[in-house]
Design an enzyme around this catalytic site. Structure first.
Site, PDB file in Angstrom:
ATOM      1  N   SER A  12      33.481 -21.382-102.512  1.00 44.44           N
ATOM      2  CA  SER A  12      34.516 -21.273-101.482  1.00 44.44           C
ATOM      3  C   SER A  12      34.333 -22.345-100.403  1.00 44.44           C
ATOM      4  O   SER A  12      35.216 -22.528 -99.566  1.00 44.44           O
ATOM      5  CB  SER A  12      34.550 -19.873-100.870  1.00 44.44           C
ATOM      6  OG  SER A  12      33.320 -19.553-100.264  1.00 44.44           O
ATOM      7  N   ASN A  71      11.869 -24.768 -93.916  1.00 40.54           N
ATOM      8  CA  ASN A  71      11.837 -24.283 -92.537  1.00 40.54           C
ATOM      9  C   ASN A  71      11.846 -22.753 -92.566  1.00 40.54           C
ATOM     10  O   ASN A  71      12.559 -22.159 -93.360  1.00 40.54           O
ATOM     11  CB  ASN A  71      13.057 -24.793 -91.763  1.00 40.54           C
ATOM     12  CG  ASN A  71      13.105 -26.306 -91.705  1.00 40.54           C
ATOM     13  OD1 ASN A  71      12.077 -26.963 -91.608  1.00 40.54           O
ATOM     14  ND2 ASN A  71      14.302 -26.862 -91.776  1.00 40.54           N
ATOM     15  N   ALA A  81      12.616 -24.048 -87.080  1.00 39.64           N
ATOM     16  CA  ALA A  81      13.936 -24.703 -87.024  1.00 39.64           C
ATOM     17  C   ALA A  81      14.817 -24.342 -88.214  1.00 39.64           C
ATOM     18  O   ALA A  81      15.584 -25.162 -88.703  1.00 39.64           O
ATOM     19  CB  ALA A  81      13.815 -26.215 -86.869  1.00 39.64           C
ATOM     20  N   GLN A  82      14.726 -23.081 -88.677  1.00 34.44           N
ATOM     21  CA  GLN A  82      15.594 -22.626 -89.759  1.00 34.44           C
ATOM     22  C   GLN A  82      16.938 -22.231 -89.167  1.00 34.44           C
ATOM     23  O   GLN A  82      17.030 -21.315 -88.370  1.00 34.44           O
ATOM     24  CB  GLN A  82      14.979 -21.439 -90.496  1.00 34.44           C
ATOM     25  CG  GLN A  82      15.817 -20.984 -91.682  1.00 34.44           C
ATOM     26  CD  GLN A  82      15.181 -19.841 -92.460  1.00 34.44           C
ATOM     27  OE1 GLN A  82      14.138 -19.325 -92.098  1.00 34.44           O
ATOM     28  NE2 GLN A  82      15.839 -19.453 -93.533  1.00 34.44           N
ATOM     29  N   HIS A 109      15.837 -22.270 -98.518  1.00 36.47           N
ATOM     30  CA  HIS A 109      16.230 -23.559 -99.085  1.00 36.47           C
ATOM     31  C   HIS A 109      15.093 -24.559 -98.949  1.00 36.47           C
ATOM     32  O   HIS A 109      14.353 -24.543 -97.972  1.00 36.47           O
ATOM     33  CB  HIS A 109      17.515 -24.096 -98.452  1.00 36.47           C
ATOM     34  CG  HIS A 109      17.538 -24.172 -96.965  1.00 36.47           C
ATOM     35  ND1 HIS A 109      17.625 -23.054 -96.156  1.00 36.47           N
ATOM     36  CD2 HIS A 109      17.503 -25.230 -96.125  1.00 36.47           C
ATOM     37  CE1 HIS A 109      17.644 -23.426 -94.892  1.00 36.47           C
ATOM     38  NE2 HIS A 109      17.559 -24.750 -94.843  1.00 36.47           N
TER      39      HIS A 109
END
Length: 168
Positions: free
Chosen positions: A41, A141, A147-148, A154
Site C-alpha cells: 500500500s 537501532n 534512534a529507532q 529492520h
C-alpha cells in the site's frame, strides 16, 4: 547514486525516534510504514523478497548503497525478540536459545533458517548482489536512545564508500 546526510537533531532520525517513543508507537498496534510496504500500500524499490523477509532501498540513503532488511512478521524491536526468533543451525553448529547452547552436531543445516539468522544471511547476499565487495555496515537501532524511528525490526545495510568510526 545520491545519498543524503541527515542531521541527528530534532529534525533528523534522533528527533523522529524521540517523537515515535513519546507517541507510544511501539505499543500502538497500528501498522507501520514497513507493514504498509509489505502490504504494497506504500511503494518501495524492492530488491529481494521471500516468505520471511523483504529487502528494499532506504528512501533517505545515508551512503551510496543503503537498503533495509525487514521481517514480514512484525517485531517491534530487537530487544523484544523471543526464542523462536533466535534459533539457527549452520554447518553442523546448532545455536539454541541461550549463548551457552552452542554444540557440535552432525545434522545437516536446518532449512529454512530461523528468522534472525535468515535476515543476516539475506543482508549479506543482497550486499554481494549490490556490489559491496569492499565491505559494508549492518545497523539495528533499538528504542529511543538507539534512534529507532520505526517500531518494526529492520537491519540497515550501508556501503559503497569508506564509513567512519565511531558511528555515533
Amino acid at each position: 547514486q545520491r545519498w543524503v546526510a541527515v542531521s541527528s537533531g530534532q529534525d533528523g532520525e534522533v528527533g523522529k525516534a524521540q517523537r515515535a517513543a513519546a507517541a507510544g508507537e511501539e505499543a500502538s498496534g497500528q501498522p507501520t510504514i514497513f507493514s504498509k510496504i509489505i502490504a504494497r500500500s506504500v511503494p518501495a524499490t524492492i530488491l529481494y523478497e521471500d516468505e520471511k523477509c523483504l529487502v528494499f532501498r532506504d528512501v533517505a540513503p545515508q551512503a551510496p548503497v543503503h537498503f533495509l532488511v525487514i521481517p514480514k512478521r512484525p517485531i517491534p524491536r530487537i530487544s523484544r525478540v523471543g526464542p523462536q526468533d533466535s534459533e539457527v543451525s549452520l554447518g553442523g553448529l546448532s545455536l539454541g536459545r541461550g549463548w551457552g547452547d552452542m554444540q557440535a552436531s552432525a545434522d545437516p543445516p536446518a532449512e529454512p533458517l530461523q528468522l534472525l539468522g535468515h535476515l543476516l544471511v539475506v543482508a549479506a547476499r543482497t550486499a554481494q548482489t549490490e556490489g559491496l565487495a569492499d565491505g559494508y555496515r549492518l545497523v539495528i537501532n533499538d528504542g529511543k536512545h538507539g534512534a529507532q524511528s520505526v517500531y518494526h525490526l529492520h537491519v540497515h545495510v550501508l556501503g559503497g564508500r569508506q564509513l567512519g568510526w565511531p558511528p555515533g
